[in-house]
Scaffold this motif. Structure first.
Motif, PDB file in Angstrom:
ATOM      1  N   ARG A  61       0.860  -1.193   0.000  1.00  0.00           N
ATOM      2  CA  ARG A  61       0.000   0.000   0.000  1.00  0.00           C
ATOM      3  C   ARG A  61       0.886   1.229   0.000  1.00  0.00           C
ATOM      4  O   ARG A  61       2.087   1.147   0.254  1.00  0.00           O
ATOM      5  N   PRO A 156      19.886  -9.613  -6.899  1.00  0.00           N
ATOM      6  CA  PRO A 156      21.310  -9.885  -6.662  1.00  0.00           C
ATOM      7  C   PRO A 156      21.708 -11.229  -7.266  1.00  0.00           C
ATOM      8  O   PRO A 156      20.902 -12.158  -7.322  1.00  0.00           O
ATOM      9  N   PHE A 158      22.988 -14.093  -6.631  1.00  0.00           N
ATOM     10  CA  PHE A 158      23.389 -15.099  -5.633  1.00  0.00           C
ATOM     11  C   PHE A 158      23.824 -16.372  -6.348  1.00  0.00           C
ATOM     12  O   PHE A 158      23.056 -16.906  -7.175  1.00  0.00           O
ATOM     13  N   ILE A 189      14.529 -12.187   1.670  1.00  0.00           N
ATOM     14  CA  ILE A 189      15.828 -11.510   1.689  1.00  0.00           C
ATOM     15  C   ILE A 189      15.573 -10.017   1.486  1.00  0.00           C
ATOM     16  O   ILE A 189      14.977  -9.602   0.490  1.00  0.00           O
ATOM     17  N   GLY A 192      13.746  -3.699   3.395  1.00  0.00           N
ATOM     18  CA  GLY A 192      13.326  -2.347   3.007  1.00  0.00           C
ATOM     19  C   GLY A 192      11.809  -2.228   3.102  1.00  0.00           C
ATOM     20  O   GLY A 192      11.130  -3.081   3.706  1.00  0.00           O
ATOM     21  N   SER A 194       9.343  -2.768   1.053  1.00  0.00           N
ATOM     22  CA  SER A 194       8.521  -3.867   0.529  1.00  0.00           C
ATOM     23  C   SER A 194       8.490  -5.023   1.519  1.00  0.00           C
ATOM     24  O   SER A 194       7.427  -5.612   1.784  1.00  0.00           O
ATOM     25  N   THR A 383      14.518  -7.234  -2.633  1.00  0.00           N
ATOM     26  CA  THR A 383      15.852  -6.642  -2.758  1.00  0.00           C
ATOM     27  C   THR A 383      15.862  -5.339  -3.549  1.00  0.00           C
ATOM     28  O   THR A 383      16.925  -4.888  -3.981  1.00  0.00           O
ATOM     29  N   GLY A 384      14.702  -4.745  -3.735  1.00  0.00           N
ATOM     30  CA  GLY A 384      14.659  -3.378  -4.239  1.00  0.00           C
ATOM     31  C   GLY A 384      14.842  -3.227  -5.738  1.00  0.00           C
ATOM     32  O   GLY A 384      14.562  -4.150  -6.520  1.00  0.00           O
TER      33      GLY A 384
HETATM   34  O1  N01 Z   1      13.784  -1.952  -1.679  1.00  0.00           O
HETATM   35  P1  N01 Z   1      14.990  -1.390  -0.778  1.00  0.00           P
HETATM   36  P2  N01 Z   1      12.224  -1.914  -1.402  1.00  0.00           P
HETATM   37  N1  N01 Z   1      21.957  -9.509   0.354  1.00  0.00           N
HETATM   38  O2  N01 Z   1      16.092  -1.081  -1.725  1.00  0.00           O
HETATM   39  C1  N01 Z   1      18.441  -5.859   0.753  1.00  0.00           C
HETATM   40  C2  N01 Z   1       9.497   2.471  -2.489  1.00  0.00           C
HETATM   41  N2  N01 Z   1       8.457   1.690  -1.841  1.00  0.00           N
HETATM   42  O3  N01 Z   1      11.560  -2.573  -2.558  1.00  0.00           O
HETATM   43  O4  N01 Z   1      19.921  -2.079   2.840  1.00  0.00           O
HETATM   44  C3  N01 Z   1      21.149  -9.176   1.372  1.00  0.00           C
HETATM   45  O5  N01 Z   1      14.539  -0.324   0.141  1.00  0.00           O
HETATM   46  C4  N01 Z   1      18.812  -4.451   1.120  1.00  0.00           C
HETATM   47  O6  N01 Z   1      19.858  -4.447   2.072  1.00  0.00           O
HETATM   48  P3  N01 Z   1      20.811  -3.121   2.207  1.00  0.00           P
HETATM   49  C5  N01 Z   1      10.239   3.283  -1.444  1.00  0.00           C
HETATM   50  O7  N01 Z   1      10.715   4.468  -2.025  1.00  0.00           O
HETATM   51  C6  N01 Z   1       7.446   2.362  -1.254  1.00  0.00           C
HETATM   52  O8  N01 Z   1      11.896  -2.413  -0.071  1.00  0.00           O
HETATM   53  O9  N01 Z   1      21.189  -2.740   0.792  1.00  0.00           O
HETATM   54  N3  N01 Z   1      20.257  -8.190   1.336  1.00  0.00           N
HETATM   55  C7  N01 Z   1      17.473  -3.938   1.635  1.00  0.00           C
HETATM   56  O10 N01 Z   1      17.217  -4.356   2.928  1.00  0.00           O
HETATM   57  C8  N01 Z   1      11.370   2.357  -1.103  1.00  0.00           C
HETATM   58  O11 N01 Z   1      12.470   2.973  -0.494  1.00  0.00           O
HETATM   59  C9  N01 Z   1       6.479   1.673  -0.593  1.00  0.00           C
HETATM   60  O12 N01 Z   1      21.924  -3.555   3.014  1.00  0.00           O
HETATM   61  C10 N01 Z   1      20.179  -7.491   0.194  1.00  0.00           C
HETATM   62  C11 N01 Z   1      16.488  -4.627   0.689  1.00  0.00           C
HETATM   63  O13 N01 Z   1      17.178  -5.732   0.118  1.00  0.00           O
HETATM   64  C12 N01 Z   1      11.693   1.783  -2.469  1.00  0.00           C
HETATM   65  O14 N01 Z   1      10.433   1.601  -3.075  1.00  0.00           O
HETATM   66  C13 N01 Z   1       6.524   0.300  -0.525  1.00  0.00           C
HETATM   67  C14 N01 Z   1      20.979  -7.789  -0.927  1.00  0.00           C
HETATM   68  C15 N01 Z   1      16.047  -3.716  -0.427  1.00  0.00           C
HETATM   69  O15 N01 Z   1      15.358  -2.635   0.120  1.00  0.00           O
HETATM   70  C16 N01 Z   1      12.429   0.471  -2.464  1.00  0.00           C
HETATM   71  O16 N01 Z   1      11.884  -0.378  -1.451  1.00  0.00           O
HETATM   72  C17 N01 Z   1       7.558  -0.372  -1.147  1.00  0.00           C
HETATM   73  C18 N01 Z   1      21.907  -8.838  -0.803  1.00  0.00           C
HETATM   74  N4  N01 Z   1      22.735  -9.152  -1.805  1.00  0.00           N
HETATM   75  C19 N01 Z   1       8.519   0.330  -1.799  1.00  0.00           C
HETATM   76  N5  N01 Z   1      20.653  -6.911  -1.903  1.00  0.00           N
HETATM   77  C20 N01 Z   1       5.388   2.429   0.054  1.00  0.00           C
HETATM   78  O17 N01 Z   1       4.800   3.349  -0.472  1.00  0.00           O
HETATM   79  C21 N01 Z   1      19.690  -6.111  -1.414  1.00  0.00           C
HETATM   80  N6  N01 Z   1      19.407  -6.466  -0.152  1.00  0.00           N
HETATM   81  C22 N01 Z   1       5.071   2.051   1.414  1.00  0.00           C
END
Ligand code: N01
Length: 538
Positions: A61, A156, A158, A189, A192, A194, A383-384
């Motif tokens: 959401r 990533p 892996f 994994i 963030g 999500s 993982t974003g």
């Molecule tokens: O992605 P993120 P997201 N091994 O990049 C981890 C918007 N959004 O999709 O922090 C282990 O924030 C990574 O770890 P680290 C919003 O702008 C909005 O969650 O890089 N872990 C991190 O914990 C948001 O900021 C809403 O050390 C690994 C995670 O993966 C943006 O989208 C909802 C890894 C990625 O987190 C992105 O959010 C959702 C590895 N090799 C999203 N590689 C709303 O409106 C990555 N990670 C509420």
């Protein structure tokens, strides 16, 4: 012909080609038509929605209130649409966007299931030649890239991923039919936004959930709820005024800090304000005092407040210490949650710290870390994204004199106003790097960009001009200004997707513009009023 279902009949003669049918692309189509331009949208998905089409993970959401995270360009639309919750779910947002597409009869000019692979500037014809995955070619005088700042999932590399015998998912590419994790052992994994939204719901369904955290994040309660009786009506009674007021705030969301500095009040008062904002303000908690993201001591105070909250919610102190963020508050994008920390009190949830001992590999039965295999039937990659530049870099965009965008940006993106790039005439980016983008209400940001572009194209038409291109000095000055503004904020103080730090090898440049929406909009306005100063018009 672009697709069998929706063939354009005059593709070589259109004025404006728009890539992407999310919030930005849809409004661009509507606005261009309104201004008398012929326009067409190419969209990779099979429906409109962009982010809200692809992201269907449990708990997805928006973290900006629905009354703000919605279009304001049409008074009837904003008066008639009824939001059911304070923060809309992904299905509700998707149905809103679908409603907009139908209401303004947009679909007839959108070609779905069509991914753009290349765009080449043709100097002699002063137009863009755009190619699609299926080998079709479209020519247009102007190209608007409405491709989204968070639309290319980061997967990533892996080792051993192919050997995994269970199911894998990425939160940004979630199956449309949903996933039932009942009876399953699930690994996720990433921690963030999500992950933080989906973990509490997956934990309720799955047999067992193992969370792999590399960096602890700050999450504040979303404080979501159904709209109160009369609440929406009260907003609608003064909607236009509310929207205008919103544009005076840095985030384009009308929330006034309780005071200029967290350091100017007593410890008791600071704590009282933090507690009040923690209970009710969601993402806007970060604006409790105006200096939280700028002054180290103010940031320390809010960081410690949230750390204290985590320690008070999570019962196992060793788990709590892993979840407590070490970074300054807000340097990674803040997350909002519903019962995220509480979820770690459940018997079927465990947390693995992969900060110092990273994931070794994926094995057939799960995830291997430091010699231990965490067994899983499904692995979720939360993982974003390859943020801000990912979607633009995936296309082969070739500008004047054969300049390729990825070559130009090999040391990091540069742009004028986050809207245009020197060397790429008649191309515009919506929420591009160098614009406020994800740091402000994204829908307001989209509308602002579209309206600026529409005025610009109208000016070109009225003056009989063929092309517009950002001049190099203007671009360099904007990049330098953005860097200075960025350095003044603690947002650039740690590794984050804002900086491209989540993608191996990506240059470290703070990509969104940090000067706030009012200053940004004023700059864009003054450039236009000055006859598009900083641009070469031919
Ligand atoms: O992605 P993120 P997201 N091994 O990049 C981890 C918007 N959004 O999709 O922090 C282990 O924030 C990574 O770890 P680290 C919003 O702008 C909005 O969650 O890089 N872990 C991190 O914990 C948001 O900021 C809403 O050390 C690994 C995670 O993966 C943006 O989208 C909802 C890894 C990625 O987190 C992105 O959010 C959702 C590895 N090799 C999203 N590689 C709303 O409106 C990555 N990670 C509420």
């Amino acid at each position: 012909m672009l697709t069998t279902s929706n063939p354009p009949d005059n593709s070589s003669n259109i004025d404006v080609l728009i890539v992407g049918a999310g919030f930005g692309g849809l409004y661009a189509l509507h606005k261009m038509r309104e201004c008398g331009f012929t326009a067409r949208v190419l969209e990779a998905g099979d429906d409109v929605g962009g982010t809200w089409y692809w992201n269907r993970y449990p708990g997805c959401r928006c973290d900006v209130e629905s009354i703000h995270y919605s279009y304001q360009f049409d008074e009837d639309l904003q008066q008639e649409w009824v939001w059911s919750e304070r923060y809309a779910t992904q299905p509700e947002l998707l149905s809103y966007i679908q409603h907009v597409a139908d209401r303004f009869d947009l679909r007839k000019d959108i070609t779905f299931n069509t991914r753009v692979t290349a765009a080449t500037w043709q100097e002699d014809k002063a137009c863009w030649q755009v190619e699609t995955e299926s080998g079709e070619t479209v020519r247009a005088k102007y190209c608007i890239m409405a491709t989204g700042p968070l639309s290319v999932p980061n997967m990533p590399d892996f080792p051993g991923l192919d050997s995994f015998t269970g199911d894998t998912y990425h939160t940004g590419l979630w199956p449309h039919e949903g996933v039932d994790f009942t009876g399953k052992r699930v690994a996720i994994i990433g921690t963030g936004s999500s992950a933080i939204q989906s973990i509490p719901l997956i934990a309720e369904q799955a047999d067992q959930l193992t969370v792999f955290q590399r960096t602890a994040n700050y999450a504040v309660p979303a404080a979501n709820r159904p709209m109160n009786p009369g609440e929406l009506e009260a907003v609608k009674a003064e909607y236009a005024e509310l929207r205008t007021r919103g544009k005076n705030f840095p985030t384009a969301i009308p929330v006034t800090p309780s005071g200029p500095s967290a350091l100017a009040v007593s410890d008791e008062e600071r704590e009282r304000v933090f507690e009040e904002w923690w209970q009710d303000k969601g993402l806007m908690f970060q604006a409790a005092f105006a200096d939280l993201l700028f002054v180290d001591e103010a940031n320390d105070a809010v960081s410690d407040f949230v750390r204290g909250k985590i320690r008070s919610i999570v019962e196992d102190s060793s788990v709590a210490e892993i979840l407590v963020p070490k970074n300054p508050f807000g340097c990674k994008r803040m997350c909002v949650d519903t019962d995220y920390y509480k979820t770690f009190n459940r018997d079927n949830v465990s947390l693995v710290n992969v900060k110092d001992t990273p994931i070794d590999r994926i094995v057939p039965g799960g995830v291997l870390v430091g010699g231990t295999t965490y067994e899983a039937d499904a692995v979720i990659f939360a993982t974003g994204y390859d943020a801000m530049t990912g979607a633009l870099s995936k296309m082969h965009i070739c500008g004047r004199d054969g300049l390729v965008l990825t070559d130009k940006w090999h040391e990091g993106p540069s742009s004028f106003l986050g809207l245009t790039v020197h060397g790429f005439p008649n191309m515009f980016t919506i929420n591009g790097p160098g614009s406020p983008s994800a740091l402000v209400n994204m829908v307001t940001g989209c509308e602002h960009h579209v309206e600026w572009i529409a005025d610009c194209l109208t000016h070109l038409r009225d003056t009989g001009s063929a092309a517009i291109e950002a001049e190099k000095p203007a671009e360099e000055a904007w990049v330098e200004h953005s860097r200075e503004v960025g350095n003044a904020s603690l947002r650039s103080a740690c590794d984050s997707w804002y900086l491209g730090a989540n993608i191996p090898g990506k240059p470290r440049v703070f990509m969104p513009y940090l000067g706030g929406f009012p200053a940004y909009a004023e700059k864009c306005d003054s450039v236009a009023k000055d006859g598009y100063s900083g641009f070469a018009i031919t």
